[in-house]
Design an enzyme around this catalytic site. Structure first.
Site, mmCIF file in Angstrom:
data_model
loop_
_atom_site.group_PDB
_atom_site.id
_atom_site.type_symbol
_atom_site.label_atom_id
_atom_site.label_comp_id
_atom_site.label_asym_id
_atom_site.label_seq_id
_atom_site.Cartn_x
_atom_site.Cartn_y
_atom_site.Cartn_z
ATOM 1 N N ASP A 1 21.307 37.561 -55.522
ATOM 2 C CA ASP A 1 21.708 37.975 -54.164
ATOM 3 C C ASP A 1 22.758 39.073 -54.309
ATOM 4 O OD1 ASP A 1 22.164 37.825 -51.305
ATOM 5 O OD2 ASP A 1 23.993 36.718 -51.739
ATOM 6 N N SER A 2 23.063 39.726 -53.204
ATOM 7 C CA SER A 2 24.120 40.735 -53.206
ATOM 8 C C SER A 2 25.488 40.111 -53.476
ATOM 9 C CB SER A 2 24.157 41.432 -51.846
ATOM 10 O OG SER A 2 24.345 40.470 -50.825
ATOM 11 N N CYS B 1 17.980 37.224 -51.201
ATOM 12 C CA CYS B 1 18.749 38.129 -50.337
ATOM 13 C C CYS B 1 17.720 38.848 -49.472
ATOM 14 C CB CYS B 1 19.514 39.132 -51.198
ATOM 15 S SG CYS B 1 20.329 40.442 -50.276
ATOM 16 N N CYS C 1 18.949 36.607 -42.880
ATOM 17 C CA CYS C 1 20.113 36.910 -43.732
ATOM 18 C C CYS C 1 20.548 35.609 -44.387
ATOM 19 C CB CYS C 1 21.237 37.493 -42.876
ATOM 20 S SG CYS C 1 22.755 37.805 -43.783
#
Ligand code: DGL
Length: 268
Positions: A10-11, A73, A186
């Site tokens: 993920d970010s 993500c 999200c």
């Protein structure tokens, strides 16, 4: 291969909502998580930048012998899923958090109009619209970038009057007034699922990236005969930039505070 870990990236730390769902549903599996906190947020980055990060992270997960890669993500799934798949070239299966939700939504014929909220990057890509309409051309799809929500949740604002006010103001978007389902596109939004449902007086079905994604991951591992029968090693949670605040915030997303390990994969 069966005993190899599942790679999740993920970010940042929001993808821990997905990692947590995976860890609970598949307790025999070992997880290698990578949060690219040095480049967070992805929601405001160009697709090219995200593709560049995603390729390097995938290499790291392959170096760690991951048997499957899950892009946990939404923004990276929108911008870099095809790039990662091409890069990995069949060495391991690659999953994203968008297709499972799209398939679940599209298969419910009672939905005529659905709403989507997510980061600027995810909404601008229109990936949900394109994928949904490829299966259900009759479905009306309306979306809105809700840029404040991820940082709001990370700062601990959810299930309170401040978060409900901000959520209400976004969801008052006129196009959302007659939707039958909402996609929370999200990683952070599972935490505001109740508030979104409350806004719509529980009459709208809410989809997020945890349960259906975990279900698809489980099915994929089962079909490929790659389910682990016993976990031998602890999970590892790596980040590309470490702060105490990131570590403390893990408890929001993983339901308990976890130890983050700094791993700089960019200068190697
Ligand atoms: N993980 C991102 C997503 O699901 C949200 C945070 C970010 O913008 O990096 O879209």
């Amino acid at each position: 291969m069966r005993t190899n870990p599942i790679g999740i990236f993920d970010s940042g730390i929001g993808g821990l909502t997905v990692a947590n769902a995976v860890s609970e549903a598949l307790p025999n599996e070992e997880i290698i998580y990578f949060g690219d906190t040095a480049h967070l947020p992805y929601g405001d980055k160009s697709p090219e930048a995200i593709q560049h990060y995603a390729v390097r992270i995938s290499d790291f997960l392959l170096e760690r012998k991951c048997k499957i890669i899950l892009i946990a993500c939404n923004t990276a799934s929108a911008a870099a899923y095809e790039t990662v798949r091409r890069h990995v070239a069949g060495a391991v299966p690659v999953l994203n958090v968008i297709d499972p939700v799209v398939n679940a939504v599209a298969s419910d014929k009672s939905f005529k109009k659905i709403g989507i909220i997510g980061t600027k990057g995810t909404i601008k890509s229109q990936v949900y619209e394109h994928k949904l309409k490829a299966i259900r051309p009759d479905l009306e799809v309306v979306s809105l970038a809700t840029a404040l929500l991820a940082s709001m949740i990370e700062a601990g604002f959810y299930n309170n009057s401040v978060s409900q006010a901000i959520i209400n103001s976004y969801l008052a978007y006129p196009d959302f007034s007659d939707v039958q389902a909402m996609i929370l596109a999200c990683t952070h939004y599972p935490l505001i699922k109740k508030e979104v449902a409350a806004y719509f007086n529980q009459r709208v079905k809410i989809f997020d990236s945890t349960d259906v994604v975990t279900e698809v991951l489980k099915r994929t591992l089962t079909e490929k005969d790659m389910l682990n029968d016993q976990r031998r090693n602890p999970h590892h949670f790596y980040v590309s930039d470490f702060t105490e605040s990131f570590e403390q915030t893990t408890k929001i997303f993983f339901r308990q505070e976890i130890h983050l390990e700094l791993q700089n994969i960019w200068d190697e």
